[in-house]
Design a protein around this motif. Structure first.
Motif, PDB file in Angstrom:
ATOM      1  N   GLN A 126       0.791  -1.126   0.051  1.00 54.13           N
ATOM      2  CA  GLN A 126      -0.050   0.087   0.030  1.00 54.13           C
ATOM      3  C   GLN A 126       0.963   1.430   0.088  1.00 54.13           C
ATOM      4  O   GLN A 126       0.658   2.385  -0.789  1.00 54.13           O
ATOM      5  CB  GLN A 126      -0.902   0.066   1.236  1.00 54.13           C
ATOM      6  N   ASP A 127       1.867   1.272   0.630  1.00 57.57           N
ATOM      7  CA  ASP A 127       2.881   2.533   0.870  1.00 57.57           C
ATOM      8  C   ASP A 127       3.523   2.751  -0.459  1.00 57.57           C
ATOM      9  O   ASP A 127       3.684   3.909  -1.034  1.00 57.57           O
ATOM     10  CB  ASP A 127       3.824   2.306   1.987  1.00 57.57           C
ATOM     11  N   ILE A 128       3.828   1.783  -1.184  1.00 60.83           N
ATOM     12  CA  ILE A 128       4.689   1.920  -2.342  1.00 60.83           C
ATOM     13  C   ILE A 128       3.873   2.229  -3.528  1.00 60.83           C
ATOM     14  O   ILE A 128       4.072   2.957  -4.220  1.00 60.83           O
ATOM     15  CB  ILE A 128       5.322   0.335  -2.677  1.00 60.83           C
ATOM     16  N   PHE A 129       2.587   1.517  -3.373  1.00 58.65           N
ATOM     17  CA  PHE A 129       1.526   2.228  -4.327  1.00 58.65           C
ATOM     18  C   PHE A 129       1.218   3.725  -4.249  1.00 58.65           C
ATOM     19  O   PHE A 129       1.046   4.218  -5.281  1.00 58.65           O
ATOM     20  CB  PHE A 129       0.084   1.266  -4.236  1.00 58.65           C
ATOM     21  N   GLU A 130       0.856   3.956  -3.327  1.00 59.14           N
ATOM     22  CA  GLU A 130       0.625   5.493  -2.840  1.00 59.14           C
ATOM     23  C   GLU A 130       2.079   6.329  -3.336  1.00 59.14           C
ATOM     24  O   GLU A 130       1.804   7.350  -3.933  1.00 59.14           O
ATOM     25  CB  GLU A 130       0.512   5.760  -1.387  1.00 59.14           C
TER      26      GLU A 130
END
Length: 103
Positions: free
Chosen positions: A69-73
């Motif tokens: 999720q952090d990398i996607f964001e």
């Protein structure tokens, strides 16, 4: 010598079919060029280095989902929309695409 590791080429020839099957099972198409031709991965290697330096090395993820999720964001919200890229005339990819897209 007995017990010595196999030459790299031998290990690659054994692992390559298994690796390709794993990629295919997950719907991933590999991109491989001739041996010794490293230039086709240069842009991906540069991006992954940037991702690690600007985000991943500064975080501790409790779960794989938290990291995903952090990398996607980072990619969708920051890297593509806000981060300035020198190769794009110091515009973000979104700004550059908006300027160069023919309507």
């Amino acid at each position: 010598h007995e017990g010595a590791p196999a030459p790299l080429g031998s290990r690659q020839s054994v692992c390559r079919p298994r690796y390709q099957r794993l990629l295919n099972a997950h719907g991933i198409t590999s991109s491989m060029s001739r041996t010794g031709n490293c230039w086709d991965n240069a842009c991906v290697e540069s991006f992954l280095g940037t991702l690690k330096r600007e985000l991943v090395y500064h975080r501790h993820y409790a779960t794989r989902e938290e990291a995903r999720q952090d990398i996607f964001e980072y990619i969708e919200v920051f890297y593509n929309r806000k981060r300035r890229h020198s190769t794009l005339g110091y515009a973000s990819p979104a700004e550059y695409e908006a300027r160069t897209t023919v309507a």
